[in-house]
Write a protein that holds these residues in place. Structure first.
Motif, mmCIF file in Angstrom:
data_model
loop_
_atom_site.group_PDB
_atom_site.id
_atom_site.type_symbol
_atom_site.label_atom_id
_atom_site.label_comp_id
_atom_site.label_asym_id
_atom_site.label_seq_id
_atom_site.Cartn_x
_atom_site.Cartn_y
_atom_site.Cartn_z
ATOM 1 N N LEU A 143 -45.695 -100.956 41.129
ATOM 2 C CA LEU A 143 -45.604 -100.290 39.829
ATOM 3 C C LEU A 143 -44.299 -99.518 39.672
ATOM 4 O O LEU A 143 -43.687 -99.531 38.603
ATOM 5 C CB LEU A 143 -46.801 -99.353 39.636
ATOM 6 C CG LEU A 143 -48.159 -100.036 39.485
ATOM 7 C CD1 LEU A 143 -49.267 -99.008 39.419
ATOM 8 C CD2 LEU A 143 -48.177 -100.918 38.249
ATOM 9 N N ALA A 158 -42.217 -108.504 32.799
ATOM 10 C CA ALA A 158 -42.245 -107.977 34.164
ATOM 11 C C ALA A 158 -42.691 -109.087 35.101
ATOM 12 O O ALA A 158 -43.574 -109.867 34.772
ATOM 13 C CB ALA A 158 -43.208 -106.797 34.257
ATOM 14 N N ARG A 183 -41.860 -102.748 38.474
ATOM 15 C CA ARG A 183 -42.095 -102.647 37.028
ATOM 16 C C ARG A 183 -41.186 -101.623 36.366
ATOM 17 O O ARG A 183 -40.650 -101.876 35.300
ATOM 18 C CB ARG A 183 -43.557 -102.284 36.754
ATOM 19 C CG ARG A 183 -44.570 -103.243 37.276
ATOM 20 C CD ARG A 183 -45.070 -104.316 36.372
ATOM 21 N NE ARG A 183 -45.201 -104.123 34.978
ATOM 22 C CZ ARG A 183 -46.335 -104.050 34.298
ATOM 23 N NH1 ARG A 183 -47.462 -104.076 34.943
ATOM 24 N NH2 ARG A 183 -46.331 -103.953 33.011
#
Length: 194
Positions: free
Chosen positions: A144, A78, A148
Motif C-alpha cells: 500500500l 496501480a 500504490r
C-alpha cells in the motif's frame, strides 16, 4: 401415356454400400487377383484438407481513452499485488536467524518451567503463526505504501523479514525474562559491571 411414378416412390441409382456384400469368401479371394473395378466408393486415399483461415475480427479492439477530454491519456492504474517466490527470499536470513533465536530462548523457558511441555509447545506454535501474520501484514503495508502511494516496485521482502525478525526477537527476550535463573544471572552481571 406411361404412368408417372408417385414422387415418393422414385428410386435412385446408388452405388452399393459394401462392394463385397453378398459375395462368398471364395469369390473375394478370386476377385482380389483380378483388376480393380472402374469405380469403387471405398478406395483408400487422402482427404483434401483446406487450410484454416484466420477468423475475421468483427469488431474493433477497445482501447480505453481515459475519462475527460478527447485525446486525454488513460488514467494511471496501480499495479496489482503480485509476487514471486524469489522476491520473498530476499532477507529471509533475518527471519531464519530470529526463528532459531526464538526457538533457543523458548527452549530455555520451557525446560526451566519443569512441567508438561504441551502448553509451551502450543505457545511456540502460536508464536510462529502470529509471526507469519506479521510478515503478511508487513507485505500488505509495503504494497500500500511503496507500490500504490509512492509508485515504486519492491524487489525483495527484506523489510517484511526485518519486521518479522524484530517481532520474534522480542518474543525470545520475553521468554528469557520469564526464566528465573536467566534473570538472576543478568542482574548479577549488571551489578558487577557497574
Amino acid at each position: 401415356m406411361p404412368e408417372q411414378p408417385h414422387p415418393y416412390e422414385r428410386t435412385l441409382d446408388m452405388p452399393p454400400q459394401d462392394p463385397w456384400a453378398g459375395h462368398a469368401p471364395e469369390e473375394r479371394t478370386a476377385a482380389a487377383g483380378a483388376a480393380p473395378p472402374a469405380y469403387n466408393p471405398f478406395t483408400q486415399g487422402r482427404a483434401r484438407v483446406t487450410p484454416q483461415t484466420q477468423p475475421q475480427q468483427r469488431y474493433a479492439e477497445h482501447e480505453p481513452t481515459g475519462v475527460g477530454w478527447p485525446g486525454a491519456g488513460a488514467p494511471p492504474t496501480a499495479p496489482g499485488m503480485s509476487w514471486r517466490w524469489s522476491d520473498l527470499r530476499g532477507g529471509s536470513e533475518w527471519t531464519t536467524a530470529a526463528v532459531l533465536f526464538a526457538f533457543v530462548c523458548w527452549g530455555i523457558w520451557a525446560l526451566s518451567g519443569g512441567g508438561p511441555l504441551i502448553t509451551p509447545v502450543i505457545v511456540f506454535l502460536v508464536t510462529l503463526i502470529v509471526a507469519a501474520g506479521v510478515f503478511c501484514l508487513a507485505r500488505v503495508v509495503g504494497y500500500l505504501v511503496l507500490e500504490r502511494q509512492l509508485g515504486r516496485r519492491r524487489r525483495s521482502a527484506r523489510g517484511s523479514h526485518l519486521v518479522t525478525a524484530l517481532f520474534l526477537a522480542g518474543v525470545a527476550i520475553a521468554d528469557l525474562q520469564q526464566t528465573e535463573w536467566v534473570m538472576t544471572a543478568y542482574h548479577w552481571v549488571a551489578d558487577n559491571l557497574s
